[in-house]
Design an enzyme around this catalytic site. Structure first.
Site, PDB file in Angstrom:
ATOM      1  CG  ASP A 404       7.019  26.521  83.671  1.00  0.00           C
ATOM      2  OD1 ASP A 404       7.456  26.570  84.829  1.00  0.00           O
ATOM      3  OD2 ASP A 404       7.326  27.343  82.789  1.00  0.00           O
ATOM      4  CG  ASP A 844      17.898  24.517  71.781  1.00  0.00           C
ATOM      5  OD1 ASP A 844      17.990  25.681  71.343  1.00  0.00           O
ATOM      6  OD2 ASP A 844      17.203  23.656  71.223  1.00  0.00           O
TER       7      ASP A 844
END
Length: 1140
Positions: A404, A844
């Site tokens: 990223d 998550d």
């Protein structure tokens, strides 16, 4: 965020061996008569489209032979870039790293040079790395020169001047040039050709309909002809025996698979009744005791200190409520076992020539990293090596690395890892190495030669150790190497620019040059990602999308190595040397877009992998979590492929950590959560998703409902229906009753009354990529369990995934570039319903909650040998900030629509309570801090939470404490944790509750109520100077999170001193109140002992004067308190006390 797109010209375009690839821009929109264009496009909002058309009756490529292998080599040697309003480019690289690459699958592998004068290209190679020579004279020629020679009038070889024979390569090369489609003037194309090559962006989506006159329906053609679509996809098997032959050459039919005796892949083991029955009984006893105790407390106030009594009762009621939410989901813990021998028997078939064909579905493994400075490239490289060496069919395994940060350091580190895998992976397969992380393996404390039977193991291991040491030197030297290389090239460019300026300036004064400090790749070109010196379009938040195939897809057939040679220092003549597909991905980032941090990066990988490999299952790992058990993926697949496995959304593995101090001072192992709470949830609807080490079903990530699900009505569900939409529940219930064929791909919030999937809505949900949309049913089919038993529903025919897959081509990678663009998710449901969910720090937990809320189940896979291992922060401040992030995410969940109070009826009651506890537990810190100050307030005031220490109070207190201890012992019994681990967890529960949790509650309330975000920064005050393995444990970094625990410790210590002084100097000592206050103060201090120890730094380094002054200050404060407020009846400071 939605954003108007500026007009764009054509993007990447290329004609390859397996079909046409055409793009469409706004400039050519007016030349086409399409009535169904979306009005949004006409209003000025437009996005670029790219399409990869599969083989169809009007587009018939040849069989995958030499030409396609050459195409794959071209793809693996090219770095693809592109994005918002930019051209998608494929830059052919002659080398990726400075060191030499030798493996034939490796990107930039060095080979023979083209013999054509003036050409510096490389000769085409096959899967073994041998030169592909199209002429019998063995004249070495590269791909481009061959195409130029083949399309000439005589089509003769530049070497022998003889005409080329009409080989498949020749025909394909000529066809590639002759049938190239024009980009600028599509008027000459027929209406059918347009429909075959142009993507539509209309209300009906990208799915072609058979109702339209003159259009060709690819999906229907694929179904009726049982064809295959795209790389890595096998929808319908071939007619002749599924492409598999037995040893005698007879094709295997489906009945050959069905005749095998059926055996389950997994077993569920319940806790013995001798343990679980007393455990449940004790829960009931403690529940009754808490109810009676709280009733007694409410009915017996303390008139001497009503404020003290009131605060204690409120806190105790909340603690009881919190304990119920935490304890009740633990009533049904289970354990599970896998049978890998059955998996091998069902999914491995021996075909002709002794080759083993696997019927297992594909698995795409995601590894995420963002900053090479915080996440060392060597750690990430070791994780990649453990993945490439995993014990899973090589052709079914793909690894995607998400960078990223777009750093060249990470890119070249991954290339070095791919090069080193040429030796490491065959070495692991040859000698059954465990673990297959080289750093962990070579640092093992045990005997490395144990259970090794090969005579050459010692020699191979010694050579591999030397190779790995050299590999580490190269990795660690990459920053300096990249910097020196970039400085040299930048200096060269400055000299060239200065010369040009002098030539053009003549006699005019020379202005100072404004040179750009670019970052250069190994092939002397600019790095398209983030530069070391940030520049426009080359910074962390502003760079193009990048995809590089580091290791091209392996062949389906086993490829054995060779004897010891100059390029191969180890003997691998009996070892398969193939490597899995390895892809480097860095999504596009541009200013003004919300990239959604890790969740956005994971969703970009989901889309890119769906186009390039489309594995039915996805395993995500952090860059510091490696595969410790090479068979972990197979064990997870046992659950997915077992009976009822099509209802599983994911298989969660426990997190295990290395590098933790032996005493585990701050409960970094977190064993109580992973071995108690998660195993208990496994007996309900399944464990929560904890961010890493999780094997997902791709269709579940796409937001579809499970094939079969049922509601769980009850009182709780009736209450929650008041908060949810009853219409939606009715529609979902109706969808549940639909036939099997209509609910394999079903979304519960569909506008259709039967809950079926409306294909026209898929482009609006998933974006404008036709290839991505078409890959959805493929992934769903591949993820089904085998239909080898009458009781298995929604299964697939055995042997349907054993056929060969298509090779990877340039248009496929170009399409993957488009789906990782920054604008792709605009006006789609990515991050809302599809993929990783946005809007929370703990994405998550929210992602797992959404799946369970749709009726999916999950399982907890605890392997005998740890599946994965990683690292955890052992420093106190780092640990507190980690807990702060988790708690902040929980507070966000509580104030969002992901609160379990509004869950659907498809979630079980106890599962709902577990998710409710996830959102509520940070609020316990408010009551915990108050309760930690109550002993001190009691000692300061001379009062207690009860009027007197009566027998009733002591009996209740003893009963509650004894049942708590007995429950802990039984949990230790059925979970396998130790008493020390349980106690460390209790200690850090109070440490985190009085520091990070209260900060998270404050931060969450300010964000929700006032929209103010608070960041807690830390500053390093001192550091360890030794090379001790646990040196970071003693590093003291000051943070504001430490203030509440420090205040609690100081106040309780002073209160104990004051209480003793008051009682000793009092004329009528109240020993019962003193004992009560001192007991609870010691209870608080015992829990905060690891925190206090962490503040002291390394043992023996705290000066003695600190302890002396601490004691003097405590005594002084105590005497001052007594002097200011002496006990009643005392005439002086000493009261009635006098020395003998």
């Amino acid at each position: 965020m939605a954003r108007l797109m500026r007009p764009s010209t054509v993007t990447f375009s290329r004609r390859t061996a397996s079909g046409r690839y055409v793009n469409f821009s706004r400039d050519s929109r007016d030349n086409l008569s399409r009535d169904d264009l979306d009005s949004e496009i006409g209003s000025g909002e437009y996005m670029n489209y790219t399409v990869h058309i599969p083989p169809t009756p009007d587009n018939q490529p040849m069989d995958p032979t030499i030409s396609q292998r050459v195409e794959v080599q071209y793809v693996s040697n090219s770095i693809f870039t592109g994005g918002f309003n930019s051209v998608t480019r494929a830059h052919l690289m002659d080398k990726v790293i400075d060191s030499e690459a030798t493996h034939p699958q490796m990107a930039g592998v060095k080979g023979s040079s083209c013999a054509v004068p003036g050409c510096d290209g490389k000769v085409m190679k096959d899967e073994r790395g041998n030169d592909i020579l199209p002429c019998e004279c063995d004249f070495k020629i590269c791909r481009d020169c061959y195409i130029d020679a083949a399309k000439g009038e005589d089509a003769s070889c530049p070497g022998c001047k003889e005409p080329y024979k009409l080989t498949d390569l020749h025909e394909k090369a000529v066809d590639s040039e002759v049938s190239r489609l024009p980009l600028s003037s599509p008027d000459g194309m027929s209406q059918k050709s347009r429909n075959m090559s142009l993507a539509k962006h209309s209300k009906s989506g990208l799915i072609r309909s058979v109702t339209a006159v003159g259009e060709f329906d690819h999906n229907r053609w694929l179904f009726e002809t049982r064809g295959t679509y795209g790389y890595g996809n096998a929808i319908w098997p071939k007619e002749a025996g599924y492409g598999i032959e037995s040893d005698d050459g007879v094709p295997l039919e489906p009945m050959d698979f069905l005749n095998k005796p059926w055996r389950p892949l997994t077993r569920k083991l319940r806790i013995p009744a001798a343990v679980i029955s007393p455990y449940r009984l004790l829960v009931l006893v403690r529940l009754v005791a808490l109810a009676l105790f709280l009733t007694w407390r409410v009915r017996n106030p303390n008139p001497d200190a009503p404020w003290l009594w009131g605060m204690s009762v409120v806190c105790e009621i909340w603690f009881a409520f919190s304990w119920i939410l935490d304890q009740l989901p633990k009533l049904n813990p289970v354990s599970r076992l896998c049978d890998l021998s059955v998996l091998k028997e069902k999914f491995e078939i021996q075909g002709s020539g002794g080759q083993i064909k696997s019927d297992l579905p594909g698995v795409d493994i995601f590894v995420s990293t963002a900053d090479p400075e915080k996440e060392p490239p060597l750690v990430t490289a070791n994780t990649i090596l453990s993945i490439l060496a995993a014990d899973y069919p090589v052709e079914k395994l793909s690894c995607y690395v998400s960078d990223d940060g777009g750093a060249l350091l990470t890119f070249e580190a991954m290339a070095e890892a791919a090069s080193f895998a040429n030796l490491w992976v065959p070495f692991c397969r040859k000698h059954d190495i465990e673990p297959r992380n080289p750093e962990s393996y070579f640092n093992l404390k045990r005997d490395p030669y144990r259970n090794k039977v090969r005579q050459d193991f010692v020699k191979d291991r010694r050579r591999m150790k030397r190779e790995y040491d050299e590999f580490k030197v190269r990795i660690n030297g990459l920053p300096d190497s990249i910097r020196r290389r970039s400085d040299a090239f930048n200096a060269r460019e400055e000299i060239k620019a200065l010369k040009r300026q002098k030539e053009q300036a003549d006699e005019d004064p020379i202005e100072p040059l404004k040179s750009i400090k670019a970052t250069w790749m190994a092939d002397a070109t600019h790095w398209p990602g983030t530069w070391m010196t940030p520049a426009p379009e080359h910074s962390k938040g502003d760079h193009a999308g990048i995809i590089q195939v580091m290791l091209k897809p392996p062949s389906d057939s086993q490829l054995l190595g060779s004897e010891i040679t100059e390029d191969n220092p180890l003997n691998f003549n009996e070892v398969d040397i193939r490597l899995p597909l390895l892809v480097y991905v860095s999504r596009e980032k541009r200013p003004g877009y919300d990239h959604n941090k890790k969740a956005g990066a994971m969703n970009a990988l989901v889309r890119a992998s769906a186009i390039m490999s489309n594995g039915a299952f996805i395993l995500n790992l952090d860059c510091d979590h490696y595969i410790y058990n090479s068979q972990a993926i197979q064990e997870g697949m046992c659950f997915m492929m077992d009976r009822g496995g099509d209802r599983l959304c994911y298989v969660q593995f426990p997190q295990r950590f290395e590098g933790i101090d032996p005493s585990d001072r701050y409960a970094n192992h977190n064993t109580v959560f992973f071995d108690v709470n998660m195993r208990a949830l496994d007996g309900l609807q399944g464990p929560v998703y904890v961010g890493t080490g999780c094997l997902f079903r791709r269709i579940a990530l796409y937001g579809f409902d499970p094939p079969r699900s049922k509601d769980h009505p009850g009182i709780w569900s009736t209450i929650c229906c008041c908060f949810s939409r009853q219409k939606k529940n009715k529609r979902v219930a109706a969808a549940t009753a639909s036939p099997d064929d209509h609910r394999s791909l079903r979304m519960g919030d569909s506008d259709e009354e039967d809950g079926g999937m409306n294909l026209s809505l898929l482009p609006k949900r998933f974006g404008n990529s036709n290839v991505l949309v078409d890959s959805i049913p493929v992934a769903e089919f591949q993820g089904r369990p085998l239909k080898d038993h009458p009781t298995i529903q929604n299964g697939r025919p055995p042997g349907s995934l054993t056929i060969s897959r298509d090779l990877l081509e340039a248009p496929t990678v170009a399409e993957a570039i488009s789906v990782i663009s920054c604008w792709y998710e605009d006006k789609t449901e990515w991050g809302g319903r599809i993929g990783w969910i946005y809007g929370s720090v703990t994405e998550d937990v929210v992602t797992g909650y959404r799946m369970h809320n749709r009726g999916w189940r999950s399982v907890y896979c605890v392997t005998k040998r740890d599946a994965f291992r990683g690292t955890a922060p052992i420093n106190l401040t780092d640990r507190l900030h980690q807990v702060l992030r988790w708690a902040t995410g929980s507070v966000e969940i509580f104030f969002s629509r992901n609160n379990a109070l509004v869950a659907s009826t498809k979630m079980k009651l106890l599962q709902r309570m577990a998710y409710l506890n996830v959102g509520i537990y940070p609020f316990t810190s408010v009551f915990l801090i108050v309760y930690c100050f109550l002993p001190a307030l009691s000692l300061f005031s001379g009062q207690f939470i009860v009027q007197t220490l009566s027998i009733t109070f002591l009996v209740y207190l003893l009963l509650i404490s004894i049942t708590l201890c007995m429950l802990a012992l039984l949990e230790i019994k059925w979970s396998g944790i130790t008493l020390e681990e349980w106690w460390r967890n209790e200690q850090f529960w109070l440490i985190g509750g009085t520091s990070a949790h209260i900060a998270a509650v404050l931060q969450g309330l300010l964000k929700v109520v006032a929209g103010i975000e608070i960041s807690f920064t830390l500053t390093s005050k001192s550091g360890g100077e030794d090379d001790d393995e646990f040196a970071d444990l003693y590093v003291i970094k000051w943070t504001s999170l430490m203030i509440p625990p420090i205040v609690i410790i100081m106040v309780n210590l002073v209160a104990i001193a004051v209480g003793f002084s008051r009682t000793i100097y009092s004329s009528i000592p109240q020993w019962s109140k003193l004992l009560g206050g001192v007991f609870f103060s010691f209870w608080v201090l015992a829990h905060l002992y690891p925190f206090a120890k962490g503040l002291m730094g390394r043992r023996g380094r705290t000066p003695t004067i600190v302890y002396v002054w601490s004691g003097l200050i405590a005594i002084t404060i105590s005497l001052l308190w007594v002097a200011i407020k002496p006990p009643a009846g005392a005439t002086g400071i000493g009261g009635s006390f006098s020395f003998p």
